[in-house]
Motif scaffolding. Structure first.
Motif, PDB file in Angstrom:
ATOM      1  N   GLY A 269      41.725  37.101  40.979  1.00 25.49           N
ATOM      2  CA  GLY A 269      42.969  37.860  40.887  1.00 25.49           C
ATOM      3  C   GLY A 269      44.142  37.030  41.380  1.00 25.49           C
ATOM      4  O   GLY A 269      43.975  35.947  41.941  1.00 25.49           O
ATOM      5  N   TRP A 270      45.322  37.577  41.144  1.00 22.06           N
ATOM      6  CA  TRP A 270      46.572  36.844  41.378  1.00 22.06           C
ATOM      7  C   TRP A 270      46.667  36.241  42.784  1.00 22.06           C
ATOM      8  O   TRP A 270      47.014  35.071  42.948  1.00 22.06           O
ATOM      9  CB  TRP A 270      47.729  37.819  41.138  1.00 22.06           C
ATOM     10  CG  TRP A 270      49.032  37.156  40.863  1.00 22.06           C
ATOM     11  CD1 TRP A 270      50.005  36.884  41.783  1.00 22.06           C
ATOM     12  CD2 TRP A 270      49.520  36.691  39.611  1.00 22.06           C
ATOM     13  NE1 TRP A 270      51.055  36.267  41.184  1.00 22.06           N
ATOM     14  CE2 TRP A 270      50.803  36.138  39.835  1.00 22.06           C
ATOM     15  CE3 TRP A 270      49.019  36.674  38.307  1.00 22.06           C
ATOM     16  CZ2 TRP A 270      51.574  35.589  38.819  1.00 22.06           C
ATOM     17  CZ3 TRP A 270      49.793  36.125  37.297  1.00 22.06           C
ATOM     18  CH2 TRP A 270      51.034  35.598  37.557  1.00 22.06           C
ATOM     19  N   MET A 271      46.357  37.008  43.832  1.00 19.79           N
ATOM     20  CA  MET A 271      46.505  36.508  45.206  1.00 19.79           C
ATOM     21  C   MET A 271      45.483  35.417  45.517  1.00 19.79           C
ATOM     22  O   MET A 271      45.761  34.503  46.292  1.00 19.79           O
ATOM     23  CB  MET A 271      46.351  37.644  46.236  1.00 19.79           C
ATOM     24  CG  MET A 271      47.404  38.714  46.178  1.00 19.79           C
ATOM     25  SD  MET A 271      49.104  38.103  46.035  1.00 19.79           S
ATOM     26  CE  MET A 271      49.340  37.249  47.555  1.00 19.79           C
ATOM     27  N   VAL A 272      44.313  35.537  44.916  1.00 20.70           N
ATOM     28  CA  VAL A 272      43.263  34.534  45.142  1.00 20.70           C
ATOM     29  C   VAL A 272      43.685  33.224  44.465  1.00 20.70           C
ATOM     30  O   VAL A 272      43.543  32.137  45.045  1.00 20.70           O
ATOM     31  CB  VAL A 272      41.907  35.028  44.597  1.00 20.70           C
ATOM     32  CG1 VAL A 272      40.831  33.977  44.805  1.00 20.70           C
ATOM     33  CG2 VAL A 272      41.526  36.343  45.258  1.00 20.70           C
ATOM     34  N   ASN A 273      44.234  33.325  43.267  1.00 26.01           N
ATOM     35  CA  ASN A 273      44.680  32.113  42.570  1.00 26.01           C
ATOM     36  C   ASN A 273      45.774  31.401  43.370  1.00 26.01           C
ATOM     37  O   ASN A 273      45.841  30.177  43.404  1.00 26.01           O
ATOM     38  CB  ASN A 273      45.233  32.447  41.182  1.00 26.01           C
ATOM     39  CG  ASN A 273      44.195  33.144  40.321  1.00 26.01           C
ATOM     40  OD1 ASN A 273      43.010  33.131  40.640  1.00 26.01           O
ATOM     41  ND2 ASN A 273      44.632  33.767  39.239  1.00 26.01           N
ATOM     42  N   GLU A 274      46.638  32.205  44.011  1.00 21.15           N
ATOM     43  CA  GLU A 274      47.753  31.594  44.756  1.00 21.15           C
ATOM     44  C   GLU A 274      47.300  30.908  46.037  1.00 21.15           C
ATOM     45  O   GLU A 274      47.847  29.891  46.424  1.00 21.15           O
ATOM     46  CB  GLU A 274      48.788  32.671  45.110  1.00 21.15           C
ATOM     47  CG  GLU A 274      49.665  32.980  43.938  1.00 21.15           C
ATOM     48  CD  GLU A 274      50.887  33.810  44.311  1.00 21.15           C
ATOM     49  OE1 GLU A 274      50.991  34.286  45.460  1.00 21.15           O
ATOM     50  OE2 GLU A 274      51.740  33.976  43.425  1.00 21.15           O
ATOM     51  N   ASP A 275      46.310  31.496  46.726  1.00 18.03           N
ATOM     52  CA  ASP A 275      45.884  30.919  48.001  1.00 18.03           C
ATOM     53  C   ASP A 275      44.378  31.162  48.194  1.00 18.03           C
ATOM     54  O   ASP A 275      43.969  32.014  48.989  1.00 18.03           O
ATOM     55  CB  ASP A 275      46.691  31.585  49.141  1.00 18.03           C
ATOM     56  CG  ASP A 275      46.364  30.958  50.483  1.00 18.03           C
ATOM     57  OD1 ASP A 275      45.602  29.966  50.520  1.00 18.03           O
ATOM     58  OD2 ASP A 275      46.869  31.469  51.505  1.00 18.03           O
ATOM     59  N   PRO A 276      43.555  30.385  47.467  1.00 14.11           N
ATOM     60  CA  PRO A 276      42.114  30.635  47.512  1.00 14.11           C
ATOM     61  C   PRO A 276      41.491  30.409  48.888  1.00 14.11           C
ATOM     62  O   PRO A 276      40.536  31.069  49.258  1.00 14.11           O
ATOM     63  CB  PRO A 276      41.536  29.631  46.500  1.00 14.11           C
ATOM     64  CG  PRO A 276      42.627  28.734  46.090  1.00 14.11           C
ATOM     65  CD  PRO A 276      43.922  29.294  46.545  1.00 14.11           C
ATOM     66  N   LYS A 277      42.109  29.507  49.669  1.00 15.07           N
ATOM     67  CA  LYS A 277      41.464  29.050  50.909  1.00 15.07           C
ATOM     68  C   LYS A 277      41.153  30.215  51.857  1.00 15.07           C
ATOM     69  O   LYS A 277      40.066  30.284  52.428  1.00 15.07           O
ATOM     70  CB  LYS A 277      42.378  28.024  51.598  1.00 15.07           C
ATOM     71  CG  LYS A 277      41.695  27.317  52.755  1.00 15.07           C
ATOM     72  CD  LYS A 277      42.519  26.147  53.237  1.00 15.07           C
ATOM     73  CE  LYS A 277      41.891  25.480  54.459  1.00 15.07           C
ATOM     74  NZ  LYS A 277      41.659  26.372  55.584  1.00 15.07           N
ATOM     75  N   ARG A 278      42.111  31.128  52.024  1.00 15.36           N
ATOM     76  CA  ARG A 278      41.868  32.168  53.032  1.00 15.36           C
ATOM     77  C   ARG A 278      40.720  33.102  52.639  1.00 15.36           C
ATOM     78  O   ARG A 278      40.052  33.658  53.502  1.00 15.36           O
ATOM     79  CB  ARG A 278      43.130  32.943  53.388  1.00 15.36           C
ATOM     80  CG  ARG A 278      43.881  33.566  52.252  1.00 15.36           C
ATOM     81  CD  ARG A 278      45.105  34.269  52.836  1.00 15.36           C
ATOM     82  NE  ARG A 278      46.048  34.605  51.798  1.00 15.36           N
ATOM     83  CZ  ARG A 278      47.042  35.445  51.969  1.00 15.36           C
ATOM     84  NH1 ARG A 278      47.221  36.042  53.125  1.00 15.36           N
ATOM     85  NH2 ARG A 278      47.858  35.706  50.979  1.00 15.36           N
ATOM     86  N   ALA A 284      33.899  34.197  51.251  1.00 15.98           N
ATOM     87  CA  ALA A 284      33.621  34.333  49.804  1.00 15.98           C
ATOM     88  C   ALA A 284      32.875  33.086  49.340  1.00 15.98           C
ATOM     89  O   ALA A 284      33.149  31.972  49.793  1.00 15.98           O
ATOM     90  CB  ALA A 284      34.931  34.489  49.036  1.00 15.98           C
ATOM     91  N   ASP A 285      31.912  33.291  48.419  1.00 12.74           N
ATOM     92  CA  ASP A 285      31.083  32.164  47.968  1.00 12.74           C
ATOM     93  C   ASP A 285      31.687  31.453  46.765  1.00 12.74           C
ATOM     94  O   ASP A 285      31.466  30.273  46.570  1.00 12.74           O
ATOM     95  CB  ASP A 285      29.685  32.672  47.584  1.00 12.74           C
ATOM     96  CG  ASP A 285      29.003  33.308  48.767  1.00 12.74           C
ATOM     97  OD1 ASP A 285      28.667  32.581  49.715  1.00 12.74           O
ATOM     98  OD2 ASP A 285      28.840  34.553  48.770  1.00 12.74           O
ATOM     99  N   PHE A 286      32.377  32.208  45.913  1.00 12.43           N
ATOM    100  CA  PHE A 286      32.956  31.562  44.735  1.00 12.43           C
ATOM    101  C   PHE A 286      34.192  32.330  44.283  1.00 12.43           C
ATOM    102  O   PHE A 286      34.400  33.479  44.680  1.00 12.43           O
ATOM    103  CB  PHE A 286      31.934  31.469  43.587  1.00 12.43           C
ATOM    104  CG  PHE A 286      31.401  32.804  43.126  1.00 12.43           C
ATOM    105  CD1 PHE A 286      32.104  33.568  42.213  1.00 12.43           C
ATOM    106  CD2 PHE A 286      30.178  33.287  43.606  1.00 12.43           C
ATOM    107  CE1 PHE A 286      31.608  34.798  41.777  1.00 12.43           C
ATOM    108  CE2 PHE A 286      29.689  34.509  43.172  1.00 12.43           C
ATOM    109  CZ  PHE A 286      30.398  35.264  42.262  1.00 12.43           C
ATOM    110  N   LEU A 287      34.980  31.653  43.470  1.00 13.10           N
ATOM    111  CA  LEU A 287      36.119  32.324  42.852  1.00 13.10           C
ATOM    112  C   LEU A 287      36.292  31.790  41.442  1.00 13.10           C
ATOM    113  O   LEU A 287      35.740  30.742  41.103  1.00 13.10           O
ATOM    114  CB  LEU A 287      37.393  32.115  43.679  1.00 13.10           C
ATOM    115  CG  LEU A 287      37.755  30.686  44.088  1.00 13.10           C
ATOM    116  CD1 LEU A 287      38.616  30.048  43.032  1.00 13.10           C
ATOM    117  CD2 LEU A 287      38.494  30.712  45.421  1.00 13.10           C
TER     118      LEU A 287
END
Ligand code: B12
Length: 307
Positions: A269-278, A284-287
């Motif tokens: 999702g949008w927030m994960v794409n913007e800052d996956p690290k957190r 989380a195991d994958f994105l």
């Protein structure tokens, strides 16, 4: 004689295909199909006698239309089994007409466009990514530019969810024999179309999916995971307001998982794409940034892990 027998005759099928776009007079059908008028009239009389078409009178003109939903379903089934999946208009040509129709709330036109797409493409991923996802992105741009308002954005979302259900219905889902997945969004997360795409894709791949939808309270999300014992949990986070809740959900899922490391937790999702690290730092195991990446890169790895 079944509906299938009736519509497998070439001329009747041409007439009915024409009627799938709406009601027509005899003259209009003659013009569209190139059949001779007495021929068309005879076929229409027969189809009417069998209850496959019905008539309505406007002024001096009689209009014919398909009378039952089962007839449209049967026609779509015939189209699907008789045409090559690679012929016809490209899906990208349908993006703007679909987005416009959805913004007008013209669900019938959206149905027609999706049926047209299904005539030439019977694979879930192109239909979802090249047509529906692209249309939602376009709709997002129209929303940002002020060309459409919130009501229209909401309306397009519900229409698109229904189109996805129609596509799944057309394509048919196999019996679940594979893994189990729980899919949903934490509180304050209302974007579920992408998640539903992942869910439908997994269903098409024999997975058994528990789709929880948007804004799920954390205790009940955890309860579902604990009861279903899934291989994977997929969570979407597309807005700032939902980030803390998503991180908390990941944390709790990690703390309740067993020694065998199950379930694996995926985010997007949008927030994960913007800052996956957190999200990864939280456990989380994958994105994945798209359905294509999920299907081509992530899922094969998850399946291999499952052994
Ligand atoms: C439709 C939509 C809505 C609908 C959602 C309806 C629904 N049932 O889903 C509604 C109207 C509810 C909505 C609400 C809001 N939205 Co909105 N919305 C959109 C819009 C137009 C399309 C989203 C969409 O469906 N795209 C198509 C799907 C297929 O793509 P996707 O979601 O990206 O999913 C893919 C990948 O991201 C990935 N993926 C997604 N999740 C996951 C999870 C896992 C585990 C994995 C592996 C992969 C994965 O795979 C999916 C398939 O390819 C976007 C615009 C855009 N450019 O995306 C804005 C957008 C997402 N919304 C936004 C905003 C700001 C909002 C609102 C605040 C206000 C508003 N009206 O726009 C609220 C906030 C709600 C909330 N708290 O969650 C912003 C988010 C930006 C940000 N982070 O701040 C966007 C980007 C618009 C923008 N550019 O400003 N929205």
């Amino acid at each position: 004689m079944s509906i299938f027998d009736e519509i497998s005759e070439q001329s009747r099928r041409a007439i009915l295909m024409n009627l799938m776009d709406g009601s027509r007079s005899v003259n209009e059908i003659v013009e569209a199909t190139g059949l001779r008028q007495p021929n068309v009239s005879n076929h229409l009389a027969r189809l009417r006698a069998k209850g496959i078409v019905s008539t309505s009178r406007i002024g001096r003109h009689i209009y014919y239309s398909i009378s039952k939903a089962e007839v449209e379903d049967a026609l779509n089934a015939i189209i699907r089994t008789s045409e090559s999946p690679t012929t016809g208009a490209s899906l990208s040509d349908l993006v703007i007409p679909y987005a416009r129709a959805a913004c007008r709330g013209d669900e019938r036109e959206c149905n027609r466009i999706i049926d047209q797409a299904l005539r030439t493409n019977r694979e879930l991923i192109p239909l979802y990514t090249e047509l529906l996802s692209a249309a939602m992105t376009t709709i997002g741009e129209w929303y940002l530019s002020g060309a459409i308002d919130d009501a229209q954005e909401h309306m397009t979302s519900s229409i698109t969810e229904r189109q996805m259900a129609r596509i799944m219905n057309y394509l048919g889902a196999p019996n679940p024999t594979g893994g189990v997945a729980v899919i949903g969004a934490a509180p304050h997360n209302h974007h579920t179309i992408g998640l539903r795409m992942l869910s439908d894709f997994l269903t098409s791949q024999n997975w058994s999916v528990k789709f929880l939808g948007a804004n799920v309270p954390i205790p009940s999300f955890l309860r579902e995971v604990s009861d279903s014992r899934p291989e994977i949990v997929l969570i979407s986070c597309a807005h700032e307001d939902g980030v803390e809740w998503t991180l908390r959900l990941i944390r709790e899922l990690v703390s309740q998982r067993g020694k065998e490391g199950r379930p694996q937790i995926g985010v997007g999702g949008w927030m994960v794409n913007e800052d996956p690290k957190r999200f990864l730092d939280e456990g989380a195991d994958f994105l994945a940034t798209s359905l294509v990446q999920f299907s081509e890169v992530i899922l094969p790895t998850v399946t291999a892990h499952r052994g």
